[in-house]
Write a protein that holds these residues in place. Structure first.
Motif, PDB file in Angstrom:
ATOM      1  N   UNK A  43       0.574  -0.844   0.096  1.00 47.38           N
ATOM      2  CA  UNK A  43       0.025  -0.143  -0.112  1.00 47.38           C
ATOM      3  C   UNK A  43       1.189   1.398   0.143  1.00 47.38           C
ATOM      4  N   UNK A  44       2.060   1.509   0.436  1.00 40.28           N
ATOM      5  CA  UNK A  44       2.460   2.585   0.382  1.00 40.28           C
ATOM      6  C   UNK A  44       3.226   2.873  -0.638  1.00 40.28           C
ATOM      7  N   UNK A  45       4.554   1.616  -1.207  1.00 41.23           N
ATOM      8  CA  UNK A  45       4.362   1.795  -2.599  1.00 41.23           C
ATOM      9  C   UNK A  45       3.411   2.706  -3.385  1.00 41.23           C
ATOM     10  N   UNK A  46       2.239   1.879  -3.092  1.00 42.76           N
ATOM     11  CA  UNK A  46       1.421   2.272  -4.460  1.00 42.76           C
ATOM     12  C   UNK A  46       0.548   3.012  -4.158  1.00 42.76           C
ATOM     13  N   UNK A  47       0.636   3.976  -2.921  1.00 41.91           N
ATOM     14  CA  UNK A  47      -0.117   4.751  -2.905  1.00 41.91           C
ATOM     15  C   UNK A  47       0.586   5.856  -3.021  1.00 41.91           C
ATOM     16  N   UNK A  48       2.431   6.167  -2.230  1.00 40.30           N
ATOM     17  CA  UNK A  48       2.993   7.539  -3.442  1.00 40.30           C
ATOM     18  C   UNK A  48       3.224   7.519  -4.826  1.00 40.30           C
ATOM     19  N   UNK A  49       2.580   6.052  -5.677  1.00 41.01           N
ATOM     20  CA  UNK A  49       3.563   6.391  -6.629  1.00 41.01           C
ATOM     21  C   UNK A  49       1.680   7.016  -7.399  1.00 41.01           C
ATOM     22  N   UNK A  50       0.080   7.130  -7.064  1.00 41.25           N
ATOM     23  CA  UNK A  50      -0.734   6.988  -7.272  1.00 41.25           C
ATOM     24  C   UNK A  50      -0.956   8.330  -6.851  1.00 41.25           C
ATOM     25  N   UNK A  51      -0.896   9.040  -5.881  1.00 36.54           N
ATOM     26  CA  UNK A  51      -0.393  10.755  -6.008  1.00 36.54           C
ATOM     27  C   UNK A  51       0.361  11.624  -6.586  1.00 36.54           C
ATOM     28  N   UNK A  52       1.013  10.860  -7.682  1.00 35.62           N
ATOM     29  CA  UNK A  52       2.421  11.903  -7.577  1.00 35.62           C
ATOM     30  C   UNK A  52       1.164  11.799  -9.016  1.00 35.62           C
ATOM     31  N   UNK A  53       0.741  10.114  -9.912  1.00 36.34           N
ATOM     32  CA  UNK A  53       0.025  10.247 -11.010  1.00 36.34           C
ATOM     33  C   UNK A  53      -1.375  10.762 -10.572  1.00 36.34           C
ATOM     34  N   UNK A  54      -2.262  12.046  -9.776  1.00 43.27           N
ATOM     35  CA  UNK A  54      -3.173  11.936  -9.648  1.00 43.27           C
ATOM     36  C   UNK A  54      -2.823  13.550  -9.606  1.00 43.27           C
ATOM     37  N   UNK A  55      -1.312  13.689  -8.730  1.00 45.31           N
ATOM     38  CA  UNK A  55      -1.040  15.526  -9.241  1.00 45.31           C
ATOM     39  C   UNK A  55      -0.730  15.608 -11.113  1.00 45.31           C
ATOM     40  N   UNK A  56      -0.098  14.468 -11.337  1.00 44.15           N
ATOM     41  CA  UNK A  56      -0.504  15.059 -12.967  1.00 44.15           C
ATOM     42  C   UNK A  56      -1.408  15.080 -13.196  1.00 44.15           C
ATOM     43  N   UNK A  57      -2.950  13.874 -13.210  1.00 44.13           N
ATOM     44  CA  UNK A  57      -3.943  14.799 -13.932  1.00 44.13           C
ATOM     45  C   UNK A  57      -4.384  16.139 -13.505  1.00 44.13           C
ATOM     46  N   UNK A  58      -4.385  16.003 -11.859  1.00 45.44           N
ATOM     47  CA  UNK A  58      -4.457  18.134 -12.051  1.00 45.44           C
ATOM     48  C   UNK A  58      -4.412  18.401 -12.889  1.00 45.44           C
ATOM     49  N   UNK A  59      -2.484  18.287 -12.500  1.00 47.65           N
ATOM     50  CA  UNK A  59      -2.299  19.567 -13.647  1.00 47.65           C
ATOM     51  C   UNK A  59      -2.559  19.413 -15.007  1.00 47.65           C
TER      52      UNK A  59
END
Length: 173
Positions: free
Chosen positions: A135-151
């Motif tokens: 979960x920590x590895x997955x969520x940390x990568x997912x947050x970066x992906x979410x930031x990219x989608x947001x941008x």
């Protein structure tokens, strides 16, 4: 150039809506996992070791991935009282300022999260719970992906803002 930007904005809108609408399945799965846990814990006195972690991961995934959809729809939390106090033209300028500030903030956040996310995925960090998921590895990568989608969606919204301004300047054509 204007058509290319409009094409990007339209495409990004479609991506954001597709991802956002499909995230609802993750919330439904979270409800199902929580219901299973209630039945197992209170019906059979056999609580699971995985339900809490999975439910948190499903909800976090939906929340992070839906950011583009929320941005595309301009449904972020805002102080609507200010909108009633200023003219539509001033509110429109405020929206542009908000999008530019949000873009800067998310860019800085993305840069700050990049290295920890790469380290977490490279080391494949685990939760340390009874389930000991990734979960920590997955969520940390997912947050970066979410930031990219947001941008990317903020950029589409900014393009739309300027296109609307151009439409007003040339008589709406």
């Amino acid at each position: 150039m204007s058509r290319l930007l409009a094409s990007y904005a339209n495409g990004m809108d479609r991506v954001s809506v597709f991802i956002g609408q499909n995230c609802s399945v993750l919330f439904f799965a979270c409800i199902a996992v929580s219901a299973i846990e209630v039945v197992m814990r209170y019906g059979f006195d056999r609580p699971t070791v995985w339900s809490t972690e999975l439910a948190m991961t499903l909800c976090a995934s939906a929340w992070v991935l839906a950011v583009g959809y929320v941005t595309e729809r301009n449904r972020h939390i805002s102080i609507t009282m200010v909108e009633t106090l200023v003219s539509p033209a001033v509110w429109r300028v405020f929206r542009l300022i908000q999008m530019l500030i949000a873009s800067g903030a998310i860019l800085v956040l993305s840069l700050a999260l990049w290295e920890p996310a790469v380290k977490a995925v490279t080391r494949m960090e685990h939760s340390g719970t009874a389930l000991n998921s990734i979960q920590p590895a997955y969520l940390k990568a997912l947050i970066v992906a979410g930031c990219a989608l947001y941008l990317l969606q903020l950029l589409a919204n900014i393009i739309r803002w300027f296109q609307h301004t151009e439409g007003e300047l040339d008589g709406g054509h």
